[in-house]
Design a protein around this motif. Structure first.
Motif, PDB file in Angstrom:
ATOM      1  N   THR A 188      -8.072   2.175   8.532  1.00 22.31           N
ATOM      2  CA  THR A 188      -7.197   1.195   8.011  1.00 22.31           C
ATOM      3  C   THR A 188      -7.546   1.054   6.649  1.00 22.31           C
ATOM      4  OG1 THR A 188      -6.954   0.233  10.108  1.00 22.31           O
ATOM      5  CG2 THR A 188      -6.205  -1.048   8.278  1.00 22.31           C
ATOM      6  N   THR A 198      -6.237  -1.434   3.397  1.00 19.95           N
ATOM      7  CA  THR A 198      -5.213  -2.772   3.543  1.00 19.95           C
ATOM      8  C   THR A 198      -5.474  -3.428   1.821  1.00 19.95           C
ATOM      9  OG1 THR A 198      -5.744  -3.164   5.627  1.00 19.95           O
ATOM     10  CG2 THR A 198      -4.981  -5.002   4.289  1.00 19.95           C
ATOM     11  N   MET A 251       0.809  -1.312  -0.023  1.00 18.70           N
ATOM     12  CA  MET A 251       0.024   0.120   0.147  1.00 18.70           C
ATOM     13  C   MET A 251       0.900   1.225  -0.003  1.00 18.70           C
ATOM     14  SD  MET A 251      -3.184   1.574   0.004  1.00 18.70           S
ATOM     15  CE  MET A 251      -4.156  -0.041   0.438  1.00 18.70           C
ATOM     16  N   SER A 305       3.181  -9.643   4.874  1.00 18.51           N
ATOM     17  CA  SER A 305       2.066  -8.878   4.426  1.00 18.51           C
ATOM     18  C   SER A 305       2.336  -7.595   5.373  1.00 18.51           C
ATOM     19  CB  SER A 305       1.023  -9.619   4.731  1.00 18.51           C
ATOM     20  OG  SER A 305       0.716  -9.946   6.128  1.00 18.51           O
ATOM     21  N   ASN A 337       1.243  -4.310   3.473  1.00 19.90           N
ATOM     22  CA  ASN A 337       0.184  -4.265   2.859  1.00 19.90           C
ATOM     23  C   ASN A 337      -0.676  -2.863   3.477  1.00 19.90           C
ATOM     24  OD1 ASN A 337       1.060  -6.550   2.075  1.00 19.90           O
ATOM     25  ND2 ASN A 337      -0.772  -7.582   1.739  1.00 19.90           N
ATOM     26  N   THR A 338      -0.588  -2.660   4.669  1.00 20.02           N
ATOM     27  CA  THR A 338      -1.591  -1.723   5.353  1.00 20.02           C
ATOM     28  C   THR A 338      -1.033  -0.368   5.905  1.00 20.02           C
ATOM     29  OG1 THR A 338      -2.777  -3.797   6.137  1.00 20.02           O
ATOM     30  CG2 THR A 338      -3.042  -1.759   7.248  1.00 20.02           C
ATOM     31  N   GLN A 339      -1.750   0.654   5.663  1.00 21.70           N
ATOM     32  CA  GLN A 339      -1.758   1.702   6.106  1.00 21.70           C
ATOM     33  C   GLN A 339      -2.596   2.588   7.170  1.00 21.70           C
ATOM     34  OE1 GLN A 339      -0.742   4.896   3.291  1.00 21.70           O
ATOM     35  NE2 GLN A 339       1.531   4.058   3.105  1.00 21.70           N
ATOM     36  N   THR A 340      -2.545   3.002   8.259  1.00 20.51           N
ATOM     37  CA  THR A 340      -3.712   3.602   9.195  1.00 20.51           C
ATOM     38  C   THR A 340      -3.411   5.166   9.120  1.00 20.51           C
ATOM     39  OG1 THR A 340      -1.967   3.332  11.090  1.00 20.51           O
ATOM     40  CG2 THR A 340      -3.541   1.630  10.381  1.00 20.51           C
ATOM     41  N   GLU A 353      -5.420  -6.657   0.651  1.00 14.79           N
ATOM     42  CA  GLU A 353      -5.599  -8.093   1.298  1.00 14.79           C
ATOM     43  C   GLU A 353      -4.629  -9.136   0.640  1.00 14.79           C
ATOM     44  OE1 GLU A 353      -9.460  -9.461   1.443  1.00 14.79           O
ATOM     45  OE2 GLU A 353      -9.967  -7.717   2.998  1.00 14.79           O
ATOM     46  N   LYS A 354      -4.382 -10.214   1.380  1.00 17.55           N
ATOM     47  CA  LYS A 354      -3.005 -11.072   0.948  1.00 17.55           C
ATOM     48  C   LYS A 354      -3.617 -11.728  -0.356  1.00 17.55           C
ATOM     49  CE  LYS A 354      -0.956 -13.562   3.977  1.00 17.55           C
ATOM     50  NZ  LYS A 354      -0.857 -14.406   5.103  1.00 17.55           N
TER      51      LYS A 354
END
Length: 370
Positions: free
Chosen positions: A346, A348, A261, A358, A361-364, A350-351
């Motif tokens: 969040t 994401t 991401m 992973s 894969n994510t930002q918050t 996904e995997k």
């Protein structure tokens, strides 16, 4: 002399006088009146011939005039029918554009009711157009083209009708994948209607016009489906935010799999990780999330999800395919407007099958909705 002798004598003299008169005239009766000369007789014949010729010419002119009127009337009816078909198919094409504009913005459960209303109205338009086609005045030469026209418009009506029944399911997570496949199948029906019109209706109309010696008459094209990607379930699923199961039943291909991401923004304003982000809650915001395939394999049905922490409010988007080293953008609309307040949002990617790492894969983002 007896009585009988006296009586016979005058009668005998009368008969003798008659015979003499006949002998002197050659045994023929004298003419009863003046006779035509040779020149008078010839003039009479000429006048009669001229009169007959005039009558024949008048009859020919009448026949030619009637035929000319019939030809003109027939050609006018052929042109009028062709123009009516052109007007009707143009309306139908515009209905197709409207439908795909509606479906292109389908992602997000908050759109379900509004989208259903819009598609139902589009269905009414297709029904109206089919009814108009049935009421056309059809020349005999256009019967074949008319049958093909009705078939094309009926396929469009039936296709939109079936799509309308799948809208709610397509936007529901429980059955969205199956609904997306059904919608894709109906898109094939709509595309087939384009083939029927282009390959059968239009040529039949042109053939009838040319058979009557009419050339240069414009013939409308018929394109209801603007993008053939709508025939693929993965493309439809992406538009509806549905997730289709992976088609491969074996192991993931060798090599690295996954995505990273990169960033998210709302209405052109980039969200700051760990910073202060203030967003309007209504209408439900759409997050523009950028991500990259940082693996070594092509991936399919890549899901990007945005979740508002502490609530059931979320949204997702599906990218049909990604290629290693390429960047992609997902438009994710929240399912409903969040209550006013501060939350952790969040985003994401996904995997995917075969992905082992992973963490990227994510930002918050801390977000305050107002």
């Amino acid at each position: 002399m007896s009585f009988f002798d006296d009586a016979d004598e005058p009668l005998t003299e009368q008969r003798t006088a008659r015979r003499r008169g006949r002998a002197s005239s050659g045994g023929r009766r004298p003419p009863s009146g003046p006779r035509r000369s040779g020149s008078d007789q010839q003039a009479f014949v000429i006048r009669r011939a001229i009169a007959l010729t005039g009558i024949v010419i008048v009859v020919i002119l009448i026949v030619l005039g009637v035929h000319s009127c019939e030809v003109s009337q027939r050609n006018s009816s052929l042109k009028n029918y062709s123009n009516s078909v052109g007007t009707l198919i143009a309306k139908s094409n515009q209905t197709g554009k409207t439908l795909f504009n509606q479906l292109s913005g389908a992602s997000g459960a908050s759109n379900a009711t509004n989208l259903q209303t819009q598609v139902n109205q589009t269905l009414q338009d297709t029904r109206s157009q089919l009814n108009q086609a049935k009421q056309l005045s059809v020349p005999n030469e256009m019967r074949v083209g008319q049958q093909d026209l009705l078939l094309a418009l009926q396929m469009r009506r039936d296709g939109v009708s079936s799509i309308a029944t799948q809208i709610q399911q397509a936007l529901s997570k429980a059955a969205s994948a199956d609904a997306a496949k059904t919608i894709a199948a109906e898109m094939a029906r709509l595309y087939s209607s384009d083939v029927v019109y282009t390959d059968y209706t239009a040529p039949a109309v042109v053939s009838a016009l040319h058979g009557a010696g009419i050339y240069g008459q414009p013939i409308a094209s018929g394109q209801f489906v603007q993008n053939i990607q709508w025939l693929t379930p993965t493309f439809v699923a992406a538009k509806f935010g549905a997730a289709l199961p992976a088609t491969s039943s074996g192991k993931a291909a060798p090599g690295i799999h996954g995505h990273a991401m990169q960033s998210c923004s709302v209405n052109g304003t980039a969200l700051v990780v760990g910073g202060t982000n203030t967003l309007p809650a209504n209408p439900p915001p759409t997050f523009t999330c950028t991500f990259t395939n940082d693996g070594q394999n092509n991936e399919t049905n890549v899901v990007v999800k945005v979740q508002v922490g502490g609530t059931s409010i979320s949204g997702q988007s599906i990218t049909p395919q990604t290629v290693p080293g390429h960047q992609y953008t997902a438009q994710v609309q929240l399912s409903s407007a969040p209550p006013a307040g501060s939350y952790t949002v969040t985003a994401t990617v996904e995997k995917v099958p075969g992905e082992t790492v992973s963490t990227h894969n994510t930002q918050t983002f801390p977000v305050t909705f107002h």
